[in-house]
Write a protein that holds these residues in place. Structure first.
Motif, PDB file in Angstrom:
ATOM      1  N   ALA A  90      46.485  -0.945  50.100  1.00  0.00           N
ATOM      2  CA  ALA A  90      46.663   0.257  49.522  1.00  0.00           C
ATOM      3  C   ALA A  90      45.762   0.939  48.460  1.00  0.00           C
ATOM      4  N   GLN A  93      42.404   2.957  49.766  1.00  0.00           N
ATOM      5  CA  GLN A  93      42.897   4.199  50.358  1.00  0.00           C
ATOM      6  C   GLN A  93      41.878   5.214  49.386  1.00  0.00           C
ATOM      7  N   ASP A  94      41.970   4.819  48.097  1.00  0.00           N
ATOM      8  CA  ASP A  94      41.056   5.737  47.261  1.00  0.00           C
ATOM      9  C   ASP A  94      39.345   5.800  47.350  1.00  0.00           C
ATOM     10  N   VAL A 121      42.372   3.383  56.040  1.00  0.00           N
ATOM     11  CA  VAL A 121      43.346   2.558  55.712  1.00  0.00           C
ATOM     12  C   VAL A 121      44.761   3.074  56.316  1.00  0.00           C
ATOM     13  N   ASP A 122      45.421   2.301  56.919  1.00  0.00           N
ATOM     14  CA  ASP A 122      46.750   2.507  57.711  1.00  0.00           C
ATOM     15  C   ASP A 122      47.624   1.538  57.327  1.00  0.00           C
TER      16      ASP A 122
END
Length: 152
Positions: A90, A93-94, A121-122
């Motif tokens: 997570a 993600q950024d 990203v999943d």
């Protein structure tokens, strides 16, 4: 993340949040009497030395009371810095589009260590482009990962 780090995150996170910071991650590096507990904090306005001192004071007091580590260690509090380590998918993600250095627990596509660009990203799955080829990694197989700063 190792079990001790998970317990420490659960214990430390409320104190860090109460001071207005995000707990980015925790590392416990075992080295006998020279073990180190690293606490990384973040804030949208950056982190100062005084911020680190404030968090260190609070976390140190909390650790003295809870005593979760049964050996001697040094406490370090810092920002994640330019070579920001990642502690979860997570967090990546950024940073889609950025280059990351990754070390896996076991080789995948004949690579255990690589540098790649984060494509997506999943959940716990991270898609990279490594040497022009796609590579999907489940974050549970990541031993270490950190941002590779691009200095222009």
């Amino acid at each position: 993340m190792a079990r001790i780090e998970e317990r420490l995150v659960t214990m430390i996170e409320p104190a860090v949040a109460a001071l207005g910071f995000e707990l980015w991650g925790v590392e416990f590096v075992r080295a006998g009497k020279h073990s180190t507990l690293r606490v990384y904090i973040d804030h949208e306005n950056g982190i100062s030395v005084n911020d680190c001192a404030d968090v260190s004071y609070q976390v140190s007091a909390l650790l003295d009371v809870e005593d979760p580590i049964n050996s001697e260690y040094f406490l370090e509090v810092s920002s994640p810095g330019m070579e920001r380590p990642f502690f979860s998918a997570a967090q990546m993600q950024d940073y889609v589009g950025e280059t990351v250095a990754v070390e896996l627990t076991m080789a995948q596509q004949n690579k255990r260590k690589f540098k790649g660009v984060i494509k997506a990203v999943d959940g716990s799955s991270v898609d990279f482009e490594v040497e022009g080829e796609p590579m999907t990694v489940n974050y549970s197989t990541v031993k270490k990962a950190h941002l590779v700063p691009q200095l222009n």
